[in-house]
Scaffold this motif. Structure first.
Motif, short mmCIF file in Angstrom:
data_model
loop_
_atom_site.label_atom_id
_atom_site.label_comp_id
_atom_site.label_asym_id
_atom_site.label_seq_id
_atom_site.Cartn_x
_atom_site.Cartn_y
_atom_site.Cartn_z
N SER A 1 0.84 -1.21 0.00
CA SER A 1 0.00 0.00 0.00
C SER A 1 0.87 1.26 0.00
O SER A 1 0.57 2.22 -0.69
CB SER A 1 -0.96 0.00 1.19
OG SER A 1 -0.27 0.13 2.41
N GLY B 1 -3.94 2.47 -2.52
CA GLY B 1 -3.06 1.68 -1.66
C GLY B 1 -3.84 0.67 -0.85
O GLY B 1 -3.40 -0.47 -0.67
N THR B 2 -5.00 1.07 -0.37
CA THR B 2 -5.85 0.15 0.38
C THR B 2 -6.31 -1.00 -0.50
O THR B 2 -6.34 -2.16 -0.07
CB THR B 2 -7.06 0.90 0.97
OG1 THR B 2 -6.58 1.96 1.81
CG2 THR B 2 -7.94 -0.02 1.78
#
Length: 92
Positions: free
Chosen positions: A11, A28-29
């Motif tokens: 992430s 990123g998540t």
């Protein structure tokens, strides 16, 4: 929990490539979510649930994800181990 560490790293890499600064972003998540689901299937349904929970906890802005990600992962995995042992069998 090692898999969650890989998810946290991926992430950060995705965010730095896109924004060139430390920030929390959905890209990123999503990268952490995908990596955790793939790798955590080795720990069964419990691992997948831990990966999902950690992906969302990692997204919270004002919390240190270096503490919360392992803590949430440990909580989910221990809860599954003691209360739902059938969830801990490997999926591959």
């Amino acid at each position: 929990m090692l898999f969650m560490a890989y998810g946290d790293v991926i992430s950060g890499i995705i965010r730095n490539l896109k924004y060139n600064k430390r920030t929390k972003a959905w890209e990123g998540t999503a990268g952490m979510f995908v990596l955790c689901i793939i790798m955590d299937a080795k720990m069964g349904v419990a691992g997948i649930l831990a990966g999902i929970a950690c992906s969302f906890v990692e997204r919270i802005e004002n919390m240190d994800d270096n503490i919360t990600v392992p803590a949430v992962s440990l909580s989910v995995l221990l809860g599954a181990y003691y209360y739902f042992p059938s969830f801990t069998g490997s999926l591959y």
